[in-house]
Scaffold this motif. Structure first.
Motif, PDB file in Angstrom:
ATOM      1  N   PRO A   1       0.805  -1.231   0.000  1.00  0.00           N
ATOM      2  CA  PRO A   1       0.000   0.000   0.000  1.00  0.00           C
ATOM      3  C   PRO A   1       0.832   1.272   0.000  1.00  0.00           C
ATOM      4  O   PRO A   1       0.304   2.359  -0.237  1.00  0.00           O
ATOM      5  CB  PRO A   1      -0.820  -0.126   1.290  1.00  0.00           C
ATOM      6  N   CYS A   2       2.145   1.155   0.251  1.00  0.00           N
ATOM      7  CA  CYS A   2       3.015   2.332   0.274  1.00  0.00           C
ATOM      8  C   CYS A   2       3.568   2.682  -1.097  1.00  0.00           C
ATOM      9  O   CYS A   2       4.313   3.657  -1.248  1.00  0.00           O
ATOM     10  CB  CYS A   2       4.179   2.102   1.231  1.00  0.00           C
ATOM     11  N   SER A   3       3.229   1.939  -2.143  1.00  0.00           N
ATOM     12  CA  SER A   3       3.882   2.088  -3.449  1.00  0.00           C
ATOM     13  C   SER A   3       3.684   3.468  -4.065  1.00  0.00           C
ATOM     14  O   SER A   3       4.523   3.937  -4.840  1.00  0.00           O
ATOM     15  CB  SER A   3       3.387   1.015  -4.419  1.00  0.00           C
ATOM     16  N   ASP A   4       2.606   4.150  -3.711  1.00  0.00           N
ATOM     17  CA  ASP A   4       2.348   5.476  -4.262  1.00  0.00           C
ATOM     18  C   ASP A   4       2.774   6.598  -3.322  1.00  0.00           C
ATOM     19  O   ASP A   4       2.500   7.775  -3.583  1.00  0.00           O
ATOM     20  CB  ASP A   4       0.856   5.638  -4.590  1.00  0.00           C
ATOM     21  N   ASP A   5       3.430   6.250  -2.225  1.00  0.00           N
ATOM     22  CA  ASP A   5       3.853   7.248  -1.250  1.00  0.00           C
ATOM     23  C   ASP A   5       5.370   7.440  -1.330  1.00  0.00           C
ATOM     24  O   ASP A   5       6.123   6.494  -1.571  1.00  0.00           O
ATOM     25  CB  ASP A   5       3.478   6.808   0.174  1.00  0.00           C
ATOM     26  N   ALA A   6       5.801   8.657  -1.085  1.00  0.00           N
ATOM     27  CA  ALA A   6       7.236   8.964  -1.115  1.00  0.00           C
ATOM     28  C   ALA A   6       7.845   8.630   0.244  1.00  0.00           C
ATOM     29  O   ALA A   6       8.095   9.501   1.079  1.00  0.00           O
ATOM     30  CB  ALA A   6       7.453  10.432  -1.460  1.00  0.00           C
ATOM     31  N   LEU A   7       8.097   7.351   0.476  1.00  0.00           N
ATOM     32  CA  LEU A   7       8.646   6.898   1.749  1.00  0.00           C
ATOM     33  C   LEU A   7      10.131   6.597   1.608  1.00  0.00           C
ATOM     34  O   LEU A   7      10.631   6.350   0.510  1.00  0.00           O
ATOM     35  CB  LEU A   7       7.921   5.643   2.227  1.00  0.00           C
ATOM     36  N   GLU A   8      10.804   6.590   2.734  1.00  0.00           N
ATOM     37  CA  GLU A   8      12.238   6.309   2.712  1.00  0.00           C
ATOM     38  C   GLU A   8      12.509   4.882   2.267  1.00  0.00           C
ATOM     39  O   GLU A   8      13.483   4.607   1.566  1.00  0.00           O
ATOM     40  CB  GLU A   8      12.836   6.560   4.095  1.00  0.00           C
ATOM     41  N   PHE A   9      11.657   3.940   2.662  1.00  0.00           N
ATOM     42  CA  PHE A   9      11.891   2.535   2.347  1.00  0.00           C
ATOM     43  C   PHE A   9      10.751   1.920   1.541  1.00  0.00           C
ATOM     44  O   PHE A   9      10.943   1.481   0.425  1.00  0.00           O
ATOM     45  CB  PHE A   9      12.111   1.730   3.634  1.00  0.00           C
ATOM     46  N   CYS A  10       9.579   1.877   2.112  1.00  0.00           N
ATOM     47  CA  CYS A  10       8.415   1.182   1.556  1.00  0.00           C
ATOM     48  C   CYS A  10       8.671  -0.325   1.549  1.00  0.00           C
ATOM     49  O   CYS A  10       8.032  -1.067   2.283  1.00  0.00           O
ATOM     50  CB  CYS A  10       8.065   1.691   0.166  1.00  0.00           C
ATOM     51  N   TYR A  11       9.620  -0.775   0.744  1.00  0.00           N
ATOM     52  CA  TYR A  11       9.995  -2.196   0.718  1.00  0.00           C
ATOM     53  C   TYR A  11      11.507  -2.257   0.558  1.00  0.00           C
ATOM     54  O   TYR A  11      12.084  -1.563  -0.285  1.00  0.00           O
ATOM     55  CB  TYR A  11       9.291  -2.908  -0.428  1.00  0.00           C
ATOM     56  N   ILE A  12      12.186  -3.080   1.361  1.00  0.00           N
ATOM     57  CA  ILE A  12      13.653  -3.091   1.369  1.00  0.00           C
ATOM     58  C   ILE A  12      14.231  -4.262   0.561  1.00  0.00           C
ATOM     59  O   ILE A  12      15.442  -4.502   0.609  1.00  0.00           O
ATOM     60  CB  ILE A  12      14.200  -3.111   2.811  1.00  0.00           C
ATOM     61  N   ASP A  13      13.381  -4.983  -0.175  1.00  0.00           N
ATOM     62  CA  ASP A  13      13.816  -6.072  -1.054  1.00  0.00           C
ATOM     63  C   ASP A  13      14.189  -7.344  -0.275  1.00  0.00           C
ATOM     64  O   ASP A  13      14.162  -7.379   0.948  1.00  0.00           O
ATOM     65  CB  ASP A  13      14.984  -5.647  -1.943  1.00  0.00           C
ATOM     66  N   ASP A  14      14.535  -8.373  -1.047  1.00  0.00           N
ATOM     67  CA  ASP A  14      14.953  -9.671  -0.502  1.00  0.00           C
ATOM     68  C   ASP A  14      13.888 -10.305   0.385  1.00  0.00           C
ATOM     69  O   ASP A  14      14.216 -11.032   1.324  1.00  0.00           O
ATOM     70  CB  ASP A  14      16.278  -9.550   0.260  1.00  0.00           C
ATOM     71  N   PHE A  15      12.619  -9.993   0.099  1.00  0.00           N
ATOM     72  CA  PHE A  15      11.459 -10.626   0.747  1.00  0.00           C
ATOM     73  C   PHE A  15      11.273 -10.227   2.204  1.00  0.00           C
ATOM     74  O   PHE A  15      10.569 -10.909   2.947  1.00  0.00           O
ATOM     75  CB  PHE A  15      11.541 -12.161   0.630  1.00  0.00           C
ATOM     76  N   TYR A  16      11.894  -9.122   2.612  1.00  0.00           N
ATOM     77  CA  TYR A  16      11.680  -8.604   3.969  1.00  0.00           C
ATOM     78  C   TYR A  16      10.479  -7.668   3.941  1.00  0.00           C
ATOM     79  O   TYR A  16      10.571  -6.514   3.552  1.00  0.00           O
ATOM     80  CB  TYR A  16      12.929  -7.890   4.478  1.00  0.00           C
ATOM     81  N   TRP A  17       9.331  -8.200   4.329  1.00  0.00           N
ATOM     82  CA  TRP A  17       8.076  -7.451   4.324  1.00  0.00           C
ATOM     83  C   TRP A  17       7.929  -6.724   5.659  1.00  0.00           C
ATOM     84  O   TRP A  17       7.606  -7.334   6.683  1.00  0.00           O
ATOM     85  CB  TRP A  17       6.888  -8.395   4.151  1.00  0.00           C
ATOM     86  N   GLY A  18       8.172  -5.429   5.652  1.00  0.00           N
ATOM     87  CA  GLY A  18       8.004  -4.637   6.862  1.00  0.00           C
ATOM     88  C   GLY A  18       7.234  -3.368   6.554  1.00  0.00           C
ATOM     89  O   GLY A  18       6.587  -3.250   5.507  1.00  0.00           O
ATOM     90  N   ARG A  19       7.324  -2.398   7.439  1.00  0.00           N
ATOM     91  CA  ARG A  19       6.661  -1.105   7.227  1.00  0.00           C
ATOM     92  C   ARG A  19       7.529   0.019   7.774  1.00  0.00           C
ATOM     93  O   ARG A  19       8.299  -0.170   8.717  1.00  0.00           O
ATOM     94  CB  ARG A  19       5.289  -1.063   7.903  1.00  0.00           C
ATOM     95  N   ASP A  20       7.349   1.215   7.203  1.00  0.00           N
ATOM     96  CA  ASP A  20       8.070   2.391   7.656  1.00  0.00           C
ATOM     97  C   ASP A  20       7.458   2.931   8.951  1.00  0.00           C
ATOM     98  O   ASP A  20       6.290   2.684   9.267  1.00  0.00           O
ATOM     99  CB  ASP A  20       8.050   3.473   6.583  1.00  0.00           C
ATOM    100  N   HIS A  21       8.258   3.716   9.664  1.00  0.00           N
ATOM    101  CA  HIS A  21       7.851   4.293  10.940  1.00  0.00           C
ATOM    102  C   HIS A  21       6.651   5.210  10.754  1.00  0.00           C
ATOM    103  O   HIS A  21       6.702   6.166   9.973  1.00  0.00           O
ATOM    104  CB  HIS A  21       9.034   5.075  11.519  1.00  0.00           C
ATOM    105  N   PHE A  22       5.552   4.916  11.449  1.00  0.00           N
ATOM    106  CA  PHE A  22       4.307   5.678  11.473  1.00  0.00           C
ATOM    107  C   PHE A  22       3.396   5.401  10.270  1.00  0.00           C
ATOM    108  O   PHE A  22       2.244   5.815  10.286  1.00  0.00           O
ATOM    109  CB  PHE A  22       4.594   7.203  11.559  1.00  0.00           C
ATOM    110  N   PHE A  23       3.833   4.672   9.263  1.00  0.00           N
ATOM    111  CA  PHE A  23       2.979   4.433   8.098  1.00  0.00           C
ATOM    112  C   PHE A  23       1.723   3.682   8.533  1.00  0.00           C
ATOM    113  O   PHE A  23       1.799   2.568   9.060  1.00  0.00           O
ATOM    114  CB  PHE A  23       3.724   3.641   7.033  1.00  0.00           C
ATOM    115  N   ASP A  24       0.558   4.301   8.317  1.00  0.00           N
ATOM    116  CA  ASP A  24      -0.689   3.731   8.865  1.00  0.00           C
ATOM    117  C   ASP A  24      -1.778   3.570   7.814  1.00  0.00           C
ATOM    118  O   ASP A  24      -2.963   3.687   8.110  1.00  0.00           O
ATOM    119  CB  ASP A  24      -1.200   4.578  10.030  1.00  0.00           C
TER     120      ASP A  24
END
Length: 534
Positions: free
Chosen positions: A311-334
């Motif tokens: 869901p972060c793909s359209d947002d200008a986030l620092e990370f969104c997805y860090i690759d290599d199958f590490y599914w996480g989230r950025d700080h405060f992304f809600d």
């Protein structure tokens, strides 16, 4: 996303059941009511176990939030929002401290004094000090002098944090004196098996931690006290001395698994998101990934997130997805949460007793990995080395900060890489070559640092990584130093960073001596300016 947890450590209930049924109930000629347990009839072993379980339950509660504030786990929403911290959500934290642990501990202190069992007395004093120090570090000014008096004072006023710290230094010294006496054994004690020498080392290390934490406002006193403690040699210096709480894989009749395992190893999948920032510094910051990466995190998916799963793909986030199958989230992304519980990256084998990441990419369930038989790392030899590195660098306590930094990394690597070895697939286990390369890279960066602030940044970053599972000390370090300097800022308007916690709703509503405060109110040892961190 983390809801306010009800830590389900059923051992507390089990201990209570055992205690309540420890009186003989078959002799109908007894004059005393066997159903009414009094302090005089209490079993000190069971009472101590109950105190220790409430002690760890309190620390688990506040640790969950502090890990989010320190960017170890993802913060969903604002700092003082429904999923992070509100005054009502803190009621359990406060109750575990005051109504449960400290209240029962007062009974234990009186019982141990009356029965002249000094080892119980010493342990109870050290645990009491640890809780009050943690309360000060979390809330700031809290009830102490007038607290724990029951109906005789239902509205205890708060004391200044530095006053409480000073009282705790005295209490710890009393505890050390009690533990130094010849005494009966305490074989069923949950941390050190009643080993007095280990408890004395912990007590001295707790004092070291308090002086270290206070270095910004008490530099001369901190330098002198830490120097004396280091020179004594009677502090936690090896993993054999580590102060950790050991969980088990037992589910029934009492669930004693690691709370993060309970939260995230469910048949429906993981409940929390890992922090993209924290995973990224371990995966991408060095030339090669951190050797601890597969031990800390378990990837449930072997595919990249896309579509609704990103869901972060359209947002200008620092990370969104860090690759290599590490599914996480950025700080405060809600943004909205997709049905990815069996896909998102979750806790690994260390310290939660989860699964080691061997590229299996299988969804978790309630039987995966080590079944939750992990630990809560409260104070380890690795942590002590990082504290001493910072204090040697910044206030000239004994030792070489570079050596302490190296020792802290090596102690952390040894603890993590040798944790539950039967759970580790040898084909994916970290190697000594990888460890040596990591240490060499950090030390080269340290040697190249331009000044002490840059060196401190490196020390705190490595401390931060070694602290996985202990958000309390990461939260303290961030407020004390402002490092790591590259820590991710909130992706939106998360509100002011909490320099201390709200008082719980019940504490404010039921105690006329307590008024609610702002989360921007600083604890006594934090003399950094407003807006210092976010």
């Amino acid at each position: 996303m983390k809801l306010n947890k009800k830590i389900r450590n059923g051992l507390l209930l089990l201990a209570s059941i055992i205690t309540l049924n420890s009186c003989e109930t078959l002799d109908l000629d007894k004059l005393d009511n066997p159903s009414l347990l009094t302090p005089d009839s209490a079993d000190p072993d069971l009472l101590l176990n109950n105190v220790e379980l409430n002690f760890i339950n309190f620390l688990e509660q506040i640790n969950a939030r502090q890990m989010e504030f320190a960017r170890m786990e993802q913060l969903f929403g604002a700092y003082t929002g429904a999923f992070a911290m509100t005054a009502p959500s803190l009621d359990n934290d406060w109750d575990f401290a005051y109504s449960e642990m400290l209240q029962d501990n007062e009974t234990l202190l009186a019982l141990a004094e009356e029965r002249q069992i000094p080892r119980y007395l010493g342990i109870a004093k050290v645990l009491k000090a640890y809780v009050f120090v943690s309360l000060v570090d979390t809330f700031g000014e809290v009830p102490f002098t007038e607290a724990l008096q029951g109906a005789s004072n239902a509205n205890p006023s708060v004391d200044a944090g530095d006053v409480i710290y000073d009282a705790m230094f005295d209490l710890i010294d009393e505890g050390i004196s009690d533990l130094s006496q010849t005494a009966i054994a305490v074989p069923n004690e949950l941390f050190y098996g009643g080993d007095a020498a280990q408890w004395i080392r912990l007590a001295n290390t707790l004092k070291l931690k308090m002086h270290f934490q206070s270095r910004l406002v008490r530099q001369t006193a901190s330098t002198s006290a830490i120097t004396s403690l280091v020179n004594s040699g009677n502090i936690i210096t090896s993993s054999a001395d580590d102060f950790v709480f050991q969980y088990s894989s037992t589910v029934t009749p009492a669930d004693s698994r690691h709370p993060e395992y309970i939260q995230n190893y469910q048949n429906a999948g993981a409940a929390d998101y890992m922090s993209n920032y924290y995973m990224s510094i371990m995966k991408d910051e060095k030339v090669d990934p951190d050797p601890r990466l597969r031990y800390y995190f378990y990837r449930q998916s072997g595919t990249d997130p896309e579509g609704d799963f990103l869901p972060c793909s359209d947002d200008a986030l620092e990370f969104c997805y860090i690759d290599d199958f590490y599914w996480g989230r950025d700080h405060f992304f809600d943004e909205g949460v997709p049905n990815d519980n069996l896909l998102r990256t979750t806790w690994g084998v260390y310290p939660a007793g989860g699964a080691f990441d061997a590229d299996t990419f299988l969804g978790v369930d309630s039987n995966a990995g080590a079944g939750g038989a992990g630990i809560f790392p409260l104070i380890t030899s690795s942590f002590v080395n990082f504290m001493l590195a910072e204090s040697a660098l910044m206030i000239n306590t004994p030792g070489d900060p570079r050596t302490y930094l190296e020792n802290g990394i090596r102690e952390s690597m040894a603890k993590v890489l040798n944790f539950l070895p039967g759970q580790v697939d040898p084909a994916f286990a970290a190697t000594s070559t990888q460890v040596e390369a990591y240490v060499a890279e950090v030390l080269a960066d340290y040697d190249a640092a331009a000044d002490n602030n840059a060196r401190l940044d490196i020390i705190v970053k490595e401390y931060f990584i070694a602290l996985w599972g202990n958000g309390m000390e990461a939260y303290n370090a961030y407020r004390r130093t402002g490092f790591p300097s590259d820590i991710q800022s909130p992706t939106g308007s998360a509100g002011p960073f909490p320099r201390s916690f709200f008082y719980p709703t019940n504490a404010v509503n039921l105690n006329t001596s307590i008024s609610q405060k702002s989360v921007t109110e600083r604890v006594f040892w934090d003399n950094n300016p407003d807006g210092f961190i976010d």
